[in-house]
Design a protein around this motif. Structure first.
Motif, PDB file in Angstrom:
ATOM      1  N   VAL A 225      55.783  29.450 113.289  1.00 31.85           N
ATOM      2  CA  VAL A 225      55.817  28.115 113.053  1.00 31.85           C
ATOM      3  C   VAL A 225      56.455  27.580 114.228  1.00 31.85           C
ATOM      4  CG1 VAL A 225      56.591  26.201 111.617  1.00 31.85           C
ATOM      5  CG2 VAL A 225      55.416  28.192 110.373  1.00 31.85           C
ATOM      6  N   CYS A 226      57.683  27.926 114.783  1.00 33.38           N
ATOM      7  CA  CYS A 226      58.326  27.257 115.642  1.00 33.38           C
ATOM      8  C   CYS A 226      57.587  27.228 117.020  1.00 33.38           C
ATOM      9  CB  CYS A 226      59.576  27.994 115.806  1.00 33.38           C
ATOM     10  SG  CYS A 226      60.882  27.255 116.901  1.00 33.38           S
ATOM     11  N   ASP A 228      54.361  27.815 117.117  1.00 37.06           N
ATOM     12  CA  ASP A 228      52.834  26.905 117.107  1.00 37.06           C
ATOM     13  C   ASP A 228      53.331  25.012 117.341  1.00 37.06           C
ATOM     14  OD1 ASP A 228      51.740  29.023 116.732  1.00 37.06           O
ATOM     15  OD2 ASP A 228      51.588  28.790 114.272  1.00 37.06           O
ATOM     16  N   TYR A 229      54.424  24.906 116.714  1.00 34.21           N
ATOM     17  CA  TYR A 229      54.904  23.463 116.913  1.00 34.21           C
ATOM     18  C   TYR A 229      55.562  22.924 118.281  1.00 34.21           C
ATOM     19  CZ  TYR A 229      53.819  21.968 112.007  1.00 34.21           C
ATOM     20  OH  TYR A 229      53.145  21.628 111.037  1.00 34.21           O
ATOM     21  N   SER A 291      68.609  21.239 109.986  1.00 37.20           N
ATOM     22  CA  SER A 291      67.274  20.666 109.319  1.00 37.20           C
ATOM     23  C   SER A 291      67.769  19.540 108.622  1.00 37.20           C
ATOM     24  CB  SER A 291      66.515  21.457 108.370  1.00 37.20           C
ATOM     25  OG  SER A 291      65.449  20.745 107.601  1.00 37.20           O
ATOM     26  N   ALA A 304      61.717  21.244 101.690  1.00 36.29           N
ATOM     27  CA  ALA A 304      61.479  22.651 101.987  1.00 36.29           C
ATOM     28  C   ALA A 304      62.395  23.831 101.528  1.00 36.29           C
ATOM     29  CB  ALA A 304      61.748  22.703 103.876  1.00 36.29           C
ATOM     30  N   ALA A 308      60.399  29.113 107.145  1.00 33.62           N
ATOM     31  CA  ALA A 308      59.043  28.519 107.832  1.00 33.62           C
ATOM     32  C   ALA A 308      59.148  27.067 107.871  1.00 33.62           C
ATOM     33  CB  ALA A 308      57.836  29.374 107.737  1.00 33.62           C
ATOM     34  N   GLU A 309      58.961  26.718 106.480  1.00 27.23           N
ATOM     35  CA  GLU A 309      59.056  25.143 106.143  1.00 27.23           C
ATOM     36  C   GLU A 309      60.249  24.382 106.692  1.00 27.23           C
ATOM     37  OE1 GLU A 309      56.996  25.651 101.687  1.00 27.23           O
ATOM     38  OE2 GLU A 309      58.907  25.753 101.852  1.00 27.23           O
ATOM     39  N   GLU A 312      59.459  23.605 110.063  1.00 23.93           N
ATOM     40  CA  GLU A 312      58.505  22.627 110.363  1.00 23.93           C
ATOM     41  C   GLU A 312      59.156  21.417 110.109  1.00 23.93           C
ATOM     42  OE1 GLU A 312      54.280  21.671 108.075  1.00 23.93           O
ATOM     43  OE2 GLU A 312      55.331  23.395 107.635  1.00 23.93           O
ATOM     44  N   ALA A 315      60.903  20.607 113.390  1.00 20.30           N
ATOM     45  CA  ALA A 315      59.714  20.219 114.554  1.00 20.30           C
ATOM     46  C   ALA A 315      59.265  18.941 114.207  1.00 20.30           C
ATOM     47  CB  ALA A 315      58.456  21.231 114.325  1.00 20.30           C
ATOM     48  N   VAL A 316      59.134  18.446 113.123  1.00 22.83           N
ATOM     49  CA  VAL A 316      58.606  17.026 112.834  1.00 22.83           C
ATOM     50  C   VAL A 316      59.810  15.808 113.135  1.00 22.83           C
ATOM     51  CG1 VAL A 316      57.856  15.279 111.182  1.00 22.83           C
ATOM     52  CG2 VAL A 316      56.723  17.581 111.100  1.00 22.83           C
TER      53      VAL A 316
END
Length: 372
Positions: A225-226, A228-229, A291, A304, A308-309, A312, A315-316
């Motif tokens: 996920v990391c 990908d983002y 986070s 989350a 992975a959540e 995410e 990342a946002v």
């Protein structure tokens, strides 16, 4: 008349003493033969003939009332049977020593058989400090007296070996041979203490590997996920990748388990796996804390649960806050600290000081200047 009567009494006493001596000899012969027959259960077929030869001689001499020779043959048969067992257990010839009682021989054979697939380990315990074959009997008696504890430790070893084989980390046979090697010592007390230590360490390794396996799945998903983002080279992704590498290294270390030469080397392997476990546990805690800080600063309502959540959310949040690479690197390094010491950061360079100040202005971190 009195003289004649006294002579008869002496003659009777002599006959009685002789009869008692014969009975005692016969009892000892019977005991030796019983001990020898008991040992037969654990003596290989190929080695029984010579012992049987002595037992036949016992039978023939007894039938001929040659009790002294029968006793000698029975003792020889018993000692030879014990030596055969000793060679099988210790792997090298040992002088027999005294012929044990039938009960003691039965105990030795019972302990030998009790090992099952862990027989090599039991043999190492029996042979601990043995200088003559009869020492094995003494060890068997001591092991039998604490069998509840010993058997529990052996079960621990077997269960750990079975689980290691199931995860293709090591073969059961290799673990058994390893433990049999590591428990060897010049005293039974030391060997038993080593068995206890080994059982605990193997159990710990299995438990840690179980946790690492499930954690590695979560971590791998989070890393994907990391990437990908944020891309492979993002500080968070490189951080997670390093943790994955440490876990893989722990697995590789565990796979060398059967190659340990002593308890210290086994301890090093356990410590390596434990360190990986501690690292992933610490990573999860730090990621959650990171986070939380980023989500709070970015005004994100964080719900989350999985790693992975959580990544995410980071990342946002980083995108909304416009964090620079240097700010992110500094944030990862300082996430354990509630307050950033600006003087300490300044020692690393002015650009680090600016990054720290930016983090504090966004309320992602708190800054202070410590008086020295």
């Amino acid at each position: 008349m009195a003289w004649a009567l006294e002579g008869l009494v002496q003659e009777y006493e002599s006959i009685l003493n002789s009869q008692q001596a014969i009975e005692k000899t016969l009892e000892e012969i019977a005991e030796n033969v019983e001990a020898t027959i008991t040992a037969f259960q654990a003596v290989p077929e190929s080695l029984r003939q010579e012992i049987l030869h002595h037992l036949r001689a016992v039978r023939d001499y007894t039938a001929a009332s040659s009790y002294a020779k029968a006793h000698e043959e029975s003792t020889t048969a018993c000692r030879q049977a014990l030596q055969t067992l000793a060679h099988r257990i210790a792997g090298s010839p040992l002088e027999a020593g005294e012929c044990p009682s039938a009960k003691s021989m039965e105990l030795l054979v019972a302990v030998m058989k009790a090992g099952g697939p862990l027989t090599p380990i039991v043999y190492s315990l029996l042979a601990a400090g043995a200088e003559i074959a009869s020492d094995l009997v003494k060890n068997a008696e001591r092991i039998a007296a604490r069998w509840d504890t010993v058997s529990s430790q052996l079960v621990q070893v077997y269960e750990a070996a079975r689980k290691l084989e199931a995860r293709e980390t090591a073969k059961i046979h290799d673990i058994v041979i390893l433990v049999s090697k590591l428990v060897k010592s010049d005293s039974l007390d030391t060997s038993l203490a080593r068995l206890d230590t080994i059982a605990m360490r193997l159990t710990e390794i299995v438990q840690l590997l179980d946790t690492l396996t499930s954690s590695l799945v979560d971590l791998s998903e989070a890393l994907q996920v990391c990437r990908d983002y944020m891309g492979d080279d993002a500080p968070y992704c490189r951080w997670l990748s390093q943790v994955v590498t440490s876990i893989v290294s722990a697995y590789e270390s565990a796979e060398k388990l059967s190659q340990a030469n002593d308890l210290d080397e086994l301890g090093v392997i356990v410590a390596g796996v434990r360190k990986a476990y501690e690292k992933i546990s610490n990573t999860r805690r730090l990621v959650e804390k990171l986070s939380s800080r980023i989500a709070s600063a970015a005004g994100i309502n964080q719900t989350a649960v999985s790693l992975a959540e959580i990544i995410e959310v980071i990342a946002v949040g980083r995108e909304q806050l416009g964090l620079t690479r240097l700010e992110e690197e500094l944030l990862i390094e300082l996430v354990e600290k509630d307050v950033i010491d600006l003087l300490e950061v300044y020692k690393r360079g002015e650009e680090y000081l600016k990054a720290a100040l930016q983090l504090c202005e966004r309320n992602i971190a708190r800054c202070s200047v410590r008086a020295y």
